[in-house]
Enzyme design. Structure first.
Site, PDB file in Angstrom:
ATOM      1  N   SER A 171       4.990  -5.579  -6.974  1.00  0.00           N
ATOM      2  CA  SER A 171       5.408  -6.264  -5.879  1.00  0.00           C
ATOM      3  C   SER A 171       6.746  -7.242  -6.389  1.00  0.00           C
ATOM      4  O   SER A 171       6.997  -7.514  -7.584  1.00  0.00           O
ATOM      5  CB  SER A 171       4.692  -7.143  -5.426  1.00  0.00           C
ATOM      6  OG  SER A 171       3.489  -6.606  -4.920  1.00  0.00           O
TER       7      SER A 171
HETATM    8  N1  SAM Z   1      -0.863  -6.168  -7.359  1.00  0.00           N
HETATM    9  C1  SAM Z   1       0.499  -5.301  -7.587  1.00  0.00           C
HETATM   10  C2  SAM Z   1       1.455  -6.074  -8.684  1.00  0.00           C
HETATM   11  O1  SAM Z   1       0.931  -7.245  -9.230  1.00  0.00           O
HETATM   12  O2  SAM Z   1       2.468  -5.428  -8.598  1.00  0.00           O
HETATM   13  C3  SAM Z   1       1.126  -4.412  -6.251  1.00  0.00           C
HETATM   14  C4  SAM Z   1       0.325  -3.329  -6.359  1.00  0.00           C
HETATM   15  S1  SAM Z   1       0.983  -2.098  -5.227  1.00  0.00           S
HETATM   16  C5  SAM Z   1       1.965  -2.778  -4.213  1.00  0.00           C
HETATM   17  C6  SAM Z   1      -0.292  -1.809  -4.314  1.00  0.00           C
HETATM   18  C7  SAM Z   1      -1.698  -1.084  -4.840  1.00  0.00           C
HETATM   19  O3  SAM Z   1      -2.714  -1.034  -4.058  1.00  0.00           O
HETATM   20  C8  SAM Z   1      -1.352   0.159  -5.218  1.00  0.00           C
HETATM   21  O4  SAM Z   1      -1.571   0.303  -6.764  1.00  0.00           O
HETATM   22  C9  SAM Z   1      -2.329   1.257  -4.497  1.00  0.00           C
HETATM   23  O5  SAM Z   1      -2.718   2.160  -5.368  1.00  0.00           O
HETATM   24  C10 SAM Z   1      -3.246   0.058  -4.457  1.00  0.00           C
HETATM   25  N2  SAM Z   1      -4.390   0.635  -3.255  1.00  0.00           N
HETATM   26  C11 SAM Z   1      -4.070   0.913  -2.341  1.00  0.00           C
HETATM   27  N3  SAM Z   1      -5.246   1.274  -1.247  1.00  0.00           N
HETATM   28  C12 SAM Z   1      -6.210   0.761  -2.121  1.00  0.00           C
HETATM   29  C13 SAM Z   1      -7.633   0.487  -2.135  1.00  0.00           C
HETATM   30  N4  SAM Z   1      -8.305   0.750  -0.850  1.00  0.00           N
HETATM   31  N5  SAM Z   1      -8.204  -0.114  -3.010  1.00  0.00           N
HETATM   32  C14 SAM Z   1      -7.682  -0.459  -3.954  1.00  0.00           C
HETATM   33  N6  SAM Z   1      -6.433  -0.401  -4.082  1.00  0.00           N
HETATM   34  C15 SAM Z   1      -5.671   0.219  -3.167  1.00  0.00           C
END
Ligand code: SAM
Length: 217
Positions: free
Chosen positions: A59
């Site tokens: 992010s």
């Molecule tokens: N929190 C992160 C950071 O510190 O930069 C950003 C993560 S990215 C924008 C969103 C994440 O959500 C991805 O790694 C994706 O695989 C995960 N994701 C999507 N759906 C999910 C779910 N149902 N359970 C867990 N993770 C999920």
């Protein structure tokens, strides 16, 4: 890198994204480059989301600042994150919570979970962050209820298990919407066993939250 980090944090402060010393100090301390791929670490202090692997992103720093500020985090809290990515946001939250607090963070892509685990260990946050490999739309009932819950992926509506796993008096923050043009960051305060109050914090862009109570794969 440290100078670049301080410059970025001071910009976020001037722009009003960072409002408090605890968020400022945490973002000054956590090295964002340690939560990126080797090819992208030189871009760590640009205020933008950067690609990781599997089409996912770290992010943008201003979004991490907004999430931390709007959650009103306090030392010692128990927090649940949906969407670990490479672990940066979880590290910033863990830094704010201090040694008495704990972050539980759920990631659905095993490879990302493993990389995040290494990143958090190398940077000294593994005692205060537990990563769970699985579907975050179900929450993590084992350690519930939580003082704060936040998601870094966007769901069609707030997953019911997350509402249920929030403490009374607790707060949940999650993007809602699929199309990048119609996502909104929702803030939900749990007022009582059955009553919640929600606030719209404005437009955002996140990857989809995929799972049982999210979007289909
Ligand atoms: N929190 C992160 C950071 O510190 O930069 C950003 C993560 S990215 C924008 C969103 C994440 O959500 C991805 O790694 C994706 O695989 C995960 N994701 C999507 N759906 C999910 C779910 N149902 N359970 C867990 N993770 C999920």
């Amino acid at each position: 890198m440290k100078k670049n980090r301080e410059d970025l944090v001071s910009n976020l402060l001037e722009m009003g994204y960072i409002e408090t010393d605890i968020v400022k100090d945490a973002m000054n301390k956590v090295p964002r480059e340690e939560f990126m791929t080797p090819e992208t670490r030189n871009y760590a202090y640009l205020d933008r989301p950067i690609p990781l692997e599997h089409g996912q992103t770290i992010s943008a720093p201003h979004m991490v600042a907004i999430i931390c500020e709007k959650l009103s985090l306090e030392k010692g809290m128990q927090v649940l994150e949906i969407g670990t990515g490479f672990g940066y946001n979880a590290a910033v939250v863990a830094e704010i919570l201090g040694p008495e607090g704990h972050v539980y963070t759920i990631e659905r892509i095993e490879k990302l979970k493993n990389i995040a685990e290494e990143n958090l260990k190398r940077t000294g946050y593994s005692d205060n962050v537990t990563i769970i490999y699985g579907d975050g739309t179900r929450g993590y009932v084992e350690e519930s209820p939580y003082d704060r819950i936040y998601a870094t992926a966007s769901a069609p509506k707030i997953p019911e298990p997350l509402k249920e796993q929030l403490k009374i008096g607790g707060r949940l923050l999650t993007p809602i919407g699929h199309d990048t043009s119609v996502q909104e960051l929702l803030c939900l305060n749990r007022v009582s066993e059955t009553e919640y109050k929600s606030y719209n914090l404005g437009g955002v862009v996140f990857v989809p939250m995929i799972g049982e109570h999210g979007w289909p794969e």
